[in-house]
Design a protein around this motif. Sequence first.
Motif, mmCIF file in Angstrom:
data_model
loop_
_atom_site.group_PDB
_atom_site.id
_atom_site.type_symbol
_atom_site.label_atom_id
_atom_site.label_comp_id
_atom_site.label_asym_id
_atom_site.label_seq_id
_atom_site.Cartn_x
_atom_site.Cartn_y
_atom_site.Cartn_z
ATOM 1 N N GLN A 126 0.842 -1.197 0.000
ATOM 2 C CA GLN A 126 0.000 0.000 0.000
ATOM 3 C C GLN A 126 0.875 1.244 0.000
ATOM 4 O O GLN A 126 1.882 1.310 0.713
ATOM 5 N N TYR A 127 0.489 2.211 -0.815
ATOM 6 C CA TYR A 127 1.143 3.520 -0.839
ATOM 7 C C TYR A 127 0.156 4.550 -0.306
ATOM 8 O O TYR A 127 -1.037 4.516 -0.646
ATOM 9 N N ASP A 128 0.629 5.449 0.559
ATOM 10 C CA ASP A 128 -0.246 6.521 1.022
ATOM 11 C C ASP A 128 0.488 7.854 0.975
ATOM 12 O O ASP A 128 1.725 7.910 1.003
ATOM 13 N N ASN A 129 -0.300 8.921 0.889
ATOM 14 C CA ASN A 129 0.262 10.266 0.756
ATOM 15 C C ASN A 129 -0.599 11.240 1.540
ATOM 16 O O ASN A 129 -1.812 11.303 1.348
ATOM 17 N N TRP A 130 0.037 11.960 2.436
ATOM 18 C CA TRP A 130 -0.641 13.016 3.180
ATOM 19 C C TRP A 130 0.077 14.333 2.916
ATOM 20 O O TRP A 130 1.235 14.513 3.288
ATOM 21 N N THR A 159 4.021 5.267 7.812
ATOM 22 C CA THR A 159 2.835 5.999 7.375
ATOM 23 C C THR A 159 2.717 7.334 8.097
ATOM 24 O O THR A 159 3.229 7.515 9.203
ATOM 25 N N THR A 160 2.029 8.253 7.453
ATOM 26 C CA THR A 160 1.620 9.519 8.061
ATOM 27 C C THR A 160 0.118 9.622 7.880
ATOM 28 O O THR A 160 -0.375 9.582 6.750
ATOM 29 N N ARG A 161 -0.601 9.736 8.998
ATOM 30 C CA ARG A 161 -2.057 9.682 8.906
ATOM 31 C C ARG A 161 -2.707 10.720 9.812
ATOM 32 O O ARG A 161 -2.286 10.890 10.957
ATOM 33 N N LYS A 181 6.264 4.365 12.180
ATOM 34 C CA LYS A 181 7.038 3.315 11.528
ATOM 35 C C LYS A 181 6.834 2.033 12.328
ATOM 36 O O LYS A 181 6.815 2.072 13.561
ATOM 37 N N MET A 182 6.699 0.906 11.637
ATOM 38 C CA MET A 182 6.388 -0.315 12.375
ATOM 39 C C MET A 182 6.913 -1.548 11.654
ATOM 40 O O MET A 182 7.084 -1.572 10.437
#
Length: 418
Positions: A126-130, A159-161, A181-182
């Motif tokens: 999964q790619y995410d962008n904030w 991730t940044t959420r 980070k995990m």
Amino acid sequence: MSAWANHSIPHSLNKAPTVKKIIIRGLSRTKEIVVRRELLFKENQVLTPEALLASVQRLKNLRIFSKVLPYLALQKNNQVILTIDVVEKWTTIPYFSFSSGGDTFYAYAGIYDINSFGRYIETGIQYDNWNGKSGGTFWFRNPRFLHKRLLAGFNLGSTTRPWQLYTAEGEHQGKYILEKKMLNILFKKEFKIWLEAGITLGFREDKIVDSSPTEKIDANTLQLLTKRDKTRETSITTSLRVGKLNYDNYLVRGKQSTIYFKYADEKIGSDKTIRKIQWKNLIFWRLPFKGNFGLRFNAAAIDTQDIQNYFYIGGFENIRGYFDGQFRSKVYGQFNAEYRIPSFQHDWLVIQHIFFIDAVRTANNFNDFKTAKNIYSAGIGVRIISPRIYSFNGRIDIALFSSQKAASYISFGAQQFF
């Protein structure tokens, strides 16, 4: 009557036969070993009706076949040829979502497959962008590690959420941005069909990098948002499952209870101490006309001082008719009931109707939990399901009744609510 008497098994069999040959038909992508290792018998072994039925159910529980049909052909000397016809599901699933408002943009997209390489191995990315800051997650699960009933896997991500904050009445208190980070490494062992134990080693680093409180925020929440130090968490989570759910495509029956205990402490390299316990229960009954009735009961508690580790109870997973994460707590209890009945059925499409009742109770300690009010909602919904595509299930629910003014009457999602 013979124990073998059904549409696929010769009536003339009065004793357990020997399997002369096993033929598997319908595989185009899945490796034959995936089917054979689920069978409780091999060629040249005695076949009982119990072993055959249990093996067919094992294949259905993989959830990569929309149909599993066994046929026996009687041979000489009380031998049989077993033919298993399967219909494979499409299991490579892409997904995406995005939202934008004011000066904020958040999006994610990914793809996963529970039958990667045709070997019943789950992989996903999964790619995410904030707001231009990129992150991603990769995961791997092998539920038949070493061809045993042993699951081994991991997930790795950064991730940044954004997390929204609400009062219990649904008034917006603001939001905060969490960088995380995990790495999680997990193992599960099925000792019996009804008994499974697992352990997860977790490594996590997180930090609140920004927050936007409104005038509705309370002093305690505002104080929690001021903690901006980067923290490291090393944890051990154990699990124990008793019972089993059995699947027949989109229909479910059975009952299971799972308890989880998470422990993080300086003794094992963590910056913070966490004690977390969760108890999750599911019961499903098959009803006439391909109906399903299901119950879910969950209870959980956590000892933490970090707002990002609270339970966020709301519309996506717990109680329909309210904002996602509307009820923030350290202790909660949850009850859900659903009756599901289809109005249209086809190999590729099922339309299923839902009647539901949801209830939760939340608090920040056990004493307050005893006297806290129950929050509930009830309503109807519809599911658009493709039996031939794994995990293809569009969900729309409408909360017609609620214990307080509903914040979000209509909810959308993928998959069953539970």
